[in-house]
Design an enzyme around this catalytic site. Structure first.
Site, PDB file in Angstrom:
ATOM      1  N   ASN A  10      79.351  49.832   3.350  1.00  0.00           N
ATOM      2  CA  ASN A  10      80.120  49.206   4.421  1.00  0.00           C
ATOM      3  C   ASN A  10      81.605  49.425   4.128  1.00  0.00           C
ATOM      4  OD1 ASN A  10      81.356  47.488   6.236  1.00  0.00           O
ATOM      5  ND2 ASN A  10      80.568  45.601   5.291  1.00  0.00           N
ATOM      6  N   LYS A  12      84.063  48.660   5.908  1.00  0.00           N
ATOM      7  CA  LYS A  12      84.902  47.604   6.516  1.00  0.00           C
ATOM      8  C   LYS A  12      86.069  48.236   7.270  1.00  0.00           C
ATOM      9  CE  LYS A  12      83.179  44.477   3.065  1.00  0.00           C
ATOM     10  NZ  LYS A  12      83.324  43.266   2.290  1.00  0.00           N
ATOM     11  N   HIS A  95      77.515  40.278   9.551  1.00  0.00           N
ATOM     12  CA  HIS A  95      78.228  40.289   8.275  1.00  0.00           C
ATOM     13  C   HIS A  95      79.027  38.997   8.142  1.00  0.00           C
ATOM     14  CE1 HIS A  95      80.999  41.243   5.083  1.00  0.00           C
ATOM     15  NE2 HIS A  95      80.126  42.145   4.697  1.00  0.00           N
ATOM     16  N   GLU A  97      81.868  38.346   7.140  1.00  0.00           N
ATOM     17  CA  GLU A  97      83.254  38.381   7.616  1.00  0.00           C
ATOM     18  C   GLU A  97      83.309  38.155   9.121  1.00  0.00           C
ATOM     19  OE1 GLU A  97      84.167  42.074   5.670  1.00  0.00           O
ATOM     20  OE2 GLU A  97      84.038  41.011   3.761  1.00  0.00           O
ATOM     21  N   GLU A 165      73.830  38.558   1.230  1.00  0.00           N
ATOM     22  CA  GLU A 165      75.163  38.704   0.652  1.00  0.00           C
ATOM     23  C   GLU A 165      75.825  37.337   0.506  1.00  0.00           C
ATOM     24  OE1 GLU A 165      76.877  42.852   1.495  1.00  0.00           O
ATOM     25  OE2 GLU A 165      77.135  41.710   3.343  1.00  0.00           O
ATOM     26  N   GLY A 171      83.509  40.963  -2.502  1.00  0.00           N
ATOM     27  CA  GLY A 171      84.890  41.359  -2.776  1.00  0.00           C
ATOM     28  C   GLY A 171      85.568  40.574  -3.886  1.00  0.00           C
ATOM     29  N   SER A 211      79.939  42.608  -4.536  1.00  0.00           N
ATOM     30  CA  SER A 211      80.486  43.135  -5.791  1.00  0.00           C
ATOM     31  C   SER A 211      79.524  44.025  -6.574  1.00  0.00           C
ATOM     32  CB  SER A 211      81.008  41.989  -6.673  1.00  0.00           C
ATOM     33  OG  SER A 211      82.070  41.307  -6.020  1.00  0.00           O
TER      34      SER A 211
HETATM   35  P1  PGA Z   1      81.773  44.164  -1.760  1.00  0.00           P
HETATM   36  O1  PGA Z   1      81.349  43.867  -0.238  1.00  0.00           O
HETATM   37  O2  PGA Z   1      80.790  45.159  -2.305  1.00  0.00           O
HETATM   38  O3  PGA Z   1      83.167  44.718  -1.650  1.00  0.00           O
HETATM   39  O4  PGA Z   1      81.723  42.878  -2.487  1.00  0.00           O
HETATM   40  C1  PGA Z   1      80.007  43.814   0.138  1.00  0.00           C
HETATM   41  C2  PGA Z   1      79.881  43.592   1.630  1.00  0.00           C
HETATM   42  O5  PGA Z   1      80.665  42.823   2.199  1.00  0.00           O
HETATM   43  O6  PGA Z   1      79.006  44.198   2.278  1.00  0.00           O
END
Ligand code: PGA
Length: 248
Positions: A10, A12, A95, A97, A165, A171, A211
């Protein structure tokens, strides 16, 4: 039945024409394991570019989000048909976010998921708890609630991959431990067995996200219910290939 190992990337809201093409050129130059399904989700403006540049048979292209309508007066939204028109075959939905920043509800996420499936896309449906919810010990309740919104209106889960997740792991550099992830994935699968039936629950892939990097991916290797990863930050880097190869 063995579930095929799956790695999603992803991107983003990151990248440029040049950097997205570079990431794909890097993937093209690798000998990727034929048994691993890889899906990458660049920002929507680069979907066509990603489709055109990708030369790997085992890599498919995904949107990060779609709307739950086919077309019309929905300024700024993207329909599943448009995603397909660009040659992409997947989308993410739900997601965290989007759930937290854009305030998408469980029901809206479920509607989008249903519509995307009906329009012929496969879907990575993302779920997961916040830090507060984890501290309150309601991780599985939150995941169940998010999944139930979807299972209430979607009966066939063949083309859904679930991504667990935890928001606190995204992140932050602080991934869930493989043991914790396995425990939650097992709980998610057990819950799905009750709502979509044992057979479908046994077949659905449940990815861990938050992460994941080229080093820690290997630590999840022997976790029976962790069927792959959804990767954010590390999907922009060469170590994404190490994650794809982490089960070899
Ligand atoms: P990250 O994000 O690997 O940067 O922690 C994962 C995600 O949001 O899909």
């Amino acid at each position: 039945m063995a579930r095929q190992f799956f790695v999603g990337g992803n991107f983003k809201m990151n990248g440029t024409k040049e950097s997205v093409a570079q990431i794909i050129a890097n993937l093209n130059s690798e000998e990727l394991p034929s048994q691993v399904e890889v899906v990458i989700a660049p920002p929507a403006p680069y979907l066509g570019l990603a489709v055109a540049e990708n030369k790997q048979k085992t890599v498919a292209i995904s949107a990060q989000n779609v709307f739950d309508k086919a077309s019309g007066a929905y300024t700024g939204e993207i329909s599943p048909a448009q995603v397909k028109d660009l040659g992409a075959t997947w989308t993410l939905t739900g997601h965290s976010e989007r759930r937290t920043i854009i305030k998408e509800s469980d029901e809206f996420v479920a509607d989008k998921t249903k519509f995307a499936l009906e329009q012929g896309l496969s879907v990575i449906l993302c779920i997961g708890e916040t830090l507060e919810e984890r501290k309150a010990n309601v991780t599985l309740d939150v995941c169940a609630r998010q999944l139930d919104a979807a299972s209430k209106i979607i009966k066939d889960w063949t083309n859904i991959v679930v991504a667990y997740e935890p928001v606190w792991a995204i992140g932050t550099g602080l991934a869930a431990t493989p043991e914790d992830a396995q425990e939650t994935h097992k709980g998610i699968r057990a819950h799905l067995a009750k709502t979509i039936g044992e057979e479908q629950a046994a077949a659905v892939r449940i990815l861990y996200g938050g992460s994941v990097n080229g080093k820690n991916a290997k630590e999840f290797k022997d976790k029976a219910d962790v069927d792959g990863f959804l990767v954010g930050g590390a999907s922009l880097k060469p170590e994404f290939v190490d994650i794809i190869k982490s089960r070899l």
